[in-house]
Design an enzyme around this catalytic site. Structure first.
Site, mmCIF file in Angstrom:
data_model
loop_
_atom_site.group_PDB
_atom_site.id
_atom_site.type_symbol
_atom_site.label_atom_id
_atom_site.label_comp_id
_atom_site.label_asym_id
_atom_site.label_seq_id
_atom_site.Cartn_x
_atom_site.Cartn_y
_atom_site.Cartn_z
ATOM 1 N N LYS A 79 0.853 -1.199 0.000
ATOM 2 C CA LYS A 79 0.000 0.000 0.000
ATOM 3 C C LYS A 79 0.884 1.243 0.000
ATOM 4 C CE LYS A 79 -3.916 1.985 2.611
ATOM 5 N NZ LYS A 79 -4.729 1.868 3.845
ATOM 6 N N SER A 154 -9.671 1.656 2.910
ATOM 7 C CA SER A 154 -8.834 2.421 2.018
ATOM 8 C C SER A 154 -7.765 1.605 1.291
ATOM 9 C CB SER A 154 -8.147 3.532 2.800
ATOM 10 O OG SER A 154 -7.271 2.985 3.770
ATOM 11 N N SER A 178 -9.738 -0.657 7.161
ATOM 12 C CA SER A 178 -9.170 -0.555 5.815
ATOM 13 C C SER A 178 -8.418 -1.775 5.304
ATOM 14 C CB SER A 178 -8.245 0.649 5.730
ATOM 15 O OG SER A 178 -9.007 1.801 5.545
HETATM 16 N N1 GLN Z 1 -13.086 3.920 6.246
HETATM 17 C C1 GLN Z 1 -12.568 4.426 7.460
HETATM 18 C C2 GLN Z 1 -12.208 5.876 7.284
HETATM 19 O O1 GLN Z 1 -12.542 6.391 6.274
HETATM 20 C C3 GLN Z 1 -11.354 3.625 7.892
HETATM 21 C C4 GLN Z 1 -10.171 3.918 7.075
HETATM 22 C C5 GLN Z 1 -8.963 3.134 7.468
HETATM 23 O O2 GLN Z 1 -9.064 2.120 8.168
HETATM 24 N N2 GLN Z 1 -7.810 3.624 7.087
HETATM 25 O O3 GLN Z 1 -11.632 6.503 8.115
#
Ligand code: GLN
Length: 496
Positions: A79, A154, A178
């Protein structure tokens, strides 16, 4: 045999026996990505020459009988939130479009020591803020199972890259879901380790008390192997825990005696898609048939999870992202002329910072910075941020109580299968709700796993989430293995 459709464990057996070379394997995955990633856009950056050179070097060492690492010659994608020395690390943001870190994240260093071959960096929601990968400044990633749909986020690029077989392994990060949510939506396995299990050094910070790095793979053996490679204490991360790393892979098939599985009542409420529920209920029956004791448990403070998370995470993000002001890191605006009459008197330095941040950050990141700054501001902190910290404690207490009664908790990873691109873009709250079952895990710091447990009638993957007590990753993996042994969902692949 298609070399680019394997698991890491299977590749390693063949590499060690000398029947295949890492060069051939790496070449096969790179060619597959070259051919198919145009439709998916899971990779932001590839480095074919360096990957092949590294694979050749590992082949030579192996052939000469010299020692090689645990993942020697196995391709992996990363990532784009983890610092890779000399290679782009954009965080899916214009702000870091041209950033090449001067050092490697600890996880990257450990992967290099394990002789894994990094084939590229994966797409993500900007600064890991999102649940669909549509917030990437470089365009969305598409779900390999249905190109009209999102892969989750994400870490959507990582999940899609494994699902599409551009590398058998990937590394993601999970602040509120994420890793697990995109793993679930892409039909792969994803693990968020306990806070402190894996070093965050070199992980670009979103919400430092919630962020954790973890593995993506097709199955639990590969997940265990990759977790073993990246976990452990790091003096560069004061929150990493100084505890030995178990042999996750070696113990994976050791049966758990008297496994107690807790079904979380609050994870089967309003908003849960009936097809997702049916698959998860079926998974619970699989556990029952395998001899586990099933017990309903309650996590009464779950309903406050999203609200508490969007205060804690945004508060931490607003201070973490203050460093991107055009002076040292990231994008610097060329045009710093005042945009409004009220800006006329401002000094050029301030105008430069304002213009750089206005141009460098996308709308979701700006929204989070504003929310977090407000939550922390004098006069409001007690109402918002400090209140959220109290709720966070209550959420952790719920989990502690549950783990007195059961070994693992079970439920859906997400309330629905993958949604269509654009479907939730104009409604941030409905986007936030897709993390309803994953977000409390991060607030509590406990480990969470998503494994494939079914397909909808239209052929979209469904994820089963298992949660464990702090540092009980081994229990989590072994409990997941009970399901994997009884079913074949983890062997399903999208047709591309
Ligand atoms: N979807 C969640 C957010 O938008 C979690 C994102 C993540 O785990 N990086 O913050």
């Amino acid at each position: 045999m298609d070399l680019a459709r394997e698991t890491a464990v299977s590749l390693l057996a063949q590499l060690n026996s000398g029947s295949i070379t890492s060069e051939a394997v790496t070449q096969a995955y790179l060619e597959r990505a070259e051919r198919l990633d145009g439709q998916i856009h899971s990779l932001l950056y590839r480095n074919p020459e360096a990957s092949i050179a590294q694979a050749r070097e590992i082949d030579a060492r192996r052939k000469a009988g010299q020692p090689v690492g645990k993942l020697a010659g196995v391709p992996i994608s990363i990532k784009d939130v983890l610092c890779t020395k000399g290679l782009p690390t954009t965080c899916g943001s214009r702000m870091l479009e041209n950033f090449r870190p001067p050092y490697d994240a600890t996880v990257i260093r450990k992967l290099a020591e394990a002789d894994a071959v990094i084939i590229g960096k994966t797409n993500m929601d900007e600064f890991a803020m999102g649940s669909s990968t549509e917030n990437s400044a470089f365009g969305p990633t598409r779900n390999p199972w249905d190109l009209e749909r999102i892969p989750g986020g994400s870490s959507g690029g990582s999940a899609a890259a494994v699902a599409a077989d551009f590398a058998p392994l990937s590394i993601g990060s999970d602040t509120g879901g994420s890793i697990r949510q995109p793993a679930g939506l892409c039909g792969v396995t994803g693990l968020k380790p306990t806070y402190g299990r894996v070093s965050r050094y070199g992980l670009v910070a979103f919400a430092s008390s919630l962020d954790q790095v973890g593995p993506f793979a097709h199955d639990l053996a590969d997940t265990a192997l990759l977790l073993e490679a990246i976990a452990g204490h790091d003096p560069h991360d004061a929150t990493s825990v100084n505890a030995p790393v178990p042999n996750y892979l070696a113990t994976l098939d050791t049966p758990l005696a008297n496994l107690r599985v807790g079904v979380v009542r609050e994870y089967f409420g309003e908003g849960l898609d009936p097809e997702v529920e049916a698959s998860v209920r079926e998974a619970i029956r699989v556990y029952e048939a395998a001899g586990a004791t099933i017990k309903e448990v309650s996590l009464p403070h779950s309903k406050y999870g999203i609200a508490a998370y969007y205060l804690v995470a945004t508060a931490e993000a607003s201070s973490n992202l203050a460093r991107y002001d055009g002076t040292i890191f990231g994008h610097r605006a060329a045009d710093i002329s005042p945009k409004y009459p009220s800006e006329k008197e401002l000094p050029p330095l301030i105008l430069m910072m304002m213009a750089s941040r206005a141009e460098g950050f996308g709308p979701e990141v700006k929204r989070r910075i504003m929310l977090g700054t407000h939550a922390l501001s004098a006069g409001y902190a007690d109402q918002y941020y400090n209140q959220a910290l109290k709720v966070r404690r209550l959420i952790r207490n719920d989990f502690d109580a549950a783990f007195h009664e059961v070994d693992v908790l079970i439920g859906p990873t997400s309330p629905t299968a993958a949604f269509k691109l654009g479907e939730k873009s104009s409604d941030p709250l409905s986007m936030y709700l897709s993390d309803i079952y994953t977000i409390t895990t991060n607030l509590a710091g406990i480990p969470g796993l998503s494994i494939p447990c079914g397909l909808t009638k239209t052929g979209l993957p469904i994820g089963l989430q298992l949660l464990g007590a702090p540092f009980a990753e081994d229990t989590l993996l072994r409990a997941g293995r009970v399901f994997e042994k009884a079913t074949d969902w983890h062997t399903k692949r999208p047709s591309l």
